[in-house]
Enzyme design. Structure first.
Site, PDB file in Angstrom:
ATOM      1  N   SER A 218       7.033  -2.522   5.562  1.00 38.45           N
ATOM      2  CA  SER A 218       7.020  -3.940   5.878  1.00 38.45           C
ATOM      3  C   SER A 218       7.556  -4.189   7.291  1.00 38.45           C
ATOM      4  CB  SER A 218       7.801  -4.702   4.799  1.00 38.45           C
ATOM      5  OG  SER A 218       7.587  -6.085   4.909  1.00 38.45           O
TER       6      SER A 218
ATOM      7  N   ASP B 248      -0.750  -7.780  -2.339  1.00 38.91           N
ATOM      8  CA  ASP B 248       0.532  -7.972  -1.645  1.00 38.91           C
ATOM      9  C   ASP B 248       0.764  -9.476  -1.470  1.00 38.91           C
ATOM     10  OD1 ASP B 248       2.704  -8.078   0.195  1.00 38.91           O
ATOM     11  OD2 ASP B 248       2.148  -6.123   1.007  1.00 38.91           O
TER      12      ASP B 248
ATOM     13  N   HIS C 226       4.140  -5.673  -3.088  1.00 37.92           N
ATOM     14  CA  HIS C 226       4.707  -5.367  -1.768  1.00 37.92           C
ATOM     15  C   HIS C 226       5.465  -4.038  -1.802  1.00 37.92           C
ATOM     16  CE1 HIS C 226       5.602  -6.404   2.333  1.00 37.92           C
ATOM     17  NE2 HIS C 226       6.901  -6.342   2.145  1.00 37.92           N
TER      18      HIS C 226
END
Length: 187
Positions: free
Chosen positions: A71, A135, A162
């Site tokens: 991320s 996601d 995620h």
């Protein structure tokens, strides 16, 4: 030849003990690969300069240095490698992005510095991106665009969310498999 080492760069609101980080560390260490899960500073209020500086102070490069970014850890890693024109054997970016996230304006500062994509491609020969179609934090389209920009293959997982612990990602076998293949190809 030096032994392989892996650095894990976590994301926003994360710590070194979250999600699948310790699991992959243990799995790789069984293979004799040193793994460093970096404790990025103040992950609830991240600052791009602080994160790049932390990477500069804590990463020790060899010919066999690999990165896993998750991320916000992806863009932080790219900023770091780009700013100092560093070479790495390879990287795997998970749920990464190169554009602002509408729902998280706190991260916009990470996207202000221009990144030389051709330089990254030249300096990091092995690149892989992993994204999930469902996601709910980083839209899958942004992860796809990251893969395209980096000329990296992408692994699409239909239901990974995620890739957080709460998404049932306490282990991450496909990441382990792909990283081991990437490392073995370099030895």
């Amino acid at each position: 030849m030096e032994a392989a080492q892996v650095y894990i760069v976590h994301g926003y609101m994360a710590s070194t003990t979250d999600h699948w980080f310790e699991w992959i560390q243990a799995a790789l260490e069984k293979e004799g690969i040193a793994v460093h899960i970096l404790a990025m500073p103040d992950s609830s209020k991240p600052n791009p300069q602080a994160w790049v500086n932390y990477l500069k102070e804590n990463v020790k490069f060899s010919d066999q240095t690999y990165f896993i970014g998750h991320s916000l850890g992806c863009i932080s890693l790219l900023l770091y490698l780009n700013r100092y024109q560093l070479k790495s054997a390879g990287m795997i970016l998970i749920a990464g992005f190169l554009e602002k996230l509408e729902d998280i304006p706190d991260l916009d500062g990470f996207l202000e510095e221009e990144i030389s994509i051709p330089g990254l491609i030249q300096n990091v020969p092995k690149r892989l991106v992993i994204g999930a179609e469902d996601d709910y934090i980083v839209p899958f389209e942004l992860t796809q665009k990251l893969a395209e920009a980096l000329e990296a293959p992408i692994i699409t997982i239909p239901d990974g969310g995620h890739f957080l612990g709460k998404d049932d990602f306490k282990t991450f076998p496909v990441l382990l498999e792909k990283l081991k293949i990437m490392i073995k190809a370099s030895i």
